[in-house]
Scaffold this motif. Structure first.
Motif, PDB file in Angstrom:
ATOM      1  N   ARG A  89      -8.672  -4.781  -2.571  1.00  0.00           N
ATOM      2  CA  ARG A  89      -9.653  -5.782  -2.145  1.00  0.00           C
ATOM      3  C   ARG A  89     -11.060  -5.343  -2.533  1.00  0.00           C
ATOM      4  N   GLN A 133     -11.568 -14.961   0.396  1.00  0.00           N
ATOM      5  CA  GLN A 133     -10.326 -15.669   0.686  1.00  0.00           C
ATOM      6  C   GLN A 133      -9.429 -15.729  -0.557  1.00  0.00           C
ATOM      7  N   GLN A 134     -10.009 -16.012  -1.724  1.00  0.00           N
ATOM      8  CA  GLN A 134      -9.224 -16.038  -2.964  1.00  0.00           C
ATOM      9  C   GLN A 134      -8.637 -14.658  -3.267  1.00  0.00           C
ATOM     10  N   ASN A 136      -7.994 -12.205  -1.120  1.00  0.00           N
ATOM     11  CA  ASN A 136      -6.941 -11.889  -0.156  1.00  0.00           C
ATOM     12  C   ASN A 136      -5.656 -12.661  -0.442  1.00  0.00           C
ATOM     13  N   ARG A 137      -5.789 -13.942  -0.798  1.00  0.00           N
ATOM     14  CA  ARG A 137      -4.593 -14.734  -1.128  1.00  0.00           C
ATOM     15  C   ARG A 137      -3.889 -14.152  -2.348  1.00  0.00           C
ATOM     16  N   TYR A 138      -4.678 -13.775  -3.343  1.00  0.00           N
ATOM     17  CA  TYR A 138      -4.078 -13.188  -4.543  1.00  0.00           C
ATOM     18  C   TYR A 138      -3.335 -11.897  -4.191  1.00  0.00           C
ATOM     19  N   GLU A 140      -2.121 -10.827  -1.381  1.00  0.00           N
ATOM     20  CA  GLU A 140      -0.930 -11.070  -0.552  1.00  0.00           C
ATOM     21  C   GLU A 140       0.235 -11.558  -1.400  1.00  0.00           C
ATOM     22  N   ARG A 141      -0.059 -12.348  -2.418  1.00  0.00           N
ATOM     23  CA  ARG A 141       1.003 -12.930  -3.234  1.00  0.00           C
ATOM     24  C   ARG A 141       1.534 -11.969  -4.291  1.00  0.00           C
TER      25      ARG A 141
END
Length: 192
Positions: A89, A133-134, A136-138, A140-141
């Protein structure tokens, strides 16, 4: 033809080498990959690519050994594999809206003659401006914690970029195939 050996345990490098459709083996080198004080990115990756190939060549006669190493450079700082979510991150936050230079060292070593071909290949990644947010989403995926720069360009990581700049997109994944083909041909191996 001498047997071909990839001195790596990387599944990404193995997948790239598979595209050349040559028979090869993988042997993981056991070396210290620490940078030396004051060592530039280019010097580091060239040295590590050669040391990886040498470590494997010591135990494998009649072989052409491929060694490779990669680092990412941001603002003159070498950034490596993040290994954790928090470090990934932080790397992506720092890279957001900026350019990161990837330097990949490549070596092809003949284990009999000890003749080596060594090069360092640059590739620039220009990141989009990303929100937390982008990022973190990346993460996580895709969870790219074993990847220098905290992304997988061959996967969802492509969504992080504004543009890419370089001669060989494979170098970004860790094995510059265009340069490797030339090295193999110099060593008498015809890929085509």
């Amino acid at each position: 033809m001498n047997k071909l050996i990839l001195a790596s345990s990387s599944v990404y490098r193995r997948a790239l080498l598979d595209t050349l459709q040559l028979p090869y083996e993988c042997i993981s080198p056991d070396i210290d990959e620490s940078a030396r004080p004051g060592e530039s990115a280019e010097t580091l990756v060239r040295r590590l690519a050669l040391e990886k190939a040498q470590a494997v060549a010591r135990h494998t006669p009649n072989a052409l050994v491929i060694g490779s190493d990669q680092v990412a450079v941001l603002d003159g700082d070498i950034i490596g594999k993040p290994l954790t979510h928090d470090k990934a991150r932080a790397q992506l936050l720092r890279a957001s809206g900026r350019s990161v230079r990837f330097v990949t060292g490549l070596c092809l070593l003949n284990s009999n003659s000890r003749h080596s071909q060594v090069d360092a290949i640059d590739f620039q990644v220009h990141f989009r401006t990303l929100t937390e947010q982008q990022i973190n989403r990346y993460l996580e995926r895709e969870q790219p914690y074993q990847c220098a720069g905290s992304f997988k360009s061959e996967g969802l990581g492509i969504a992080l970029f504004e543009r890419l700049e370089g001669d060989d997109p494979n170098s970004l994944i860790g094995l510059p195939l265009i340069r490797l083909v030339r090295m193999l041909e110099n060593a008498g191996v015809q890929v085509l």
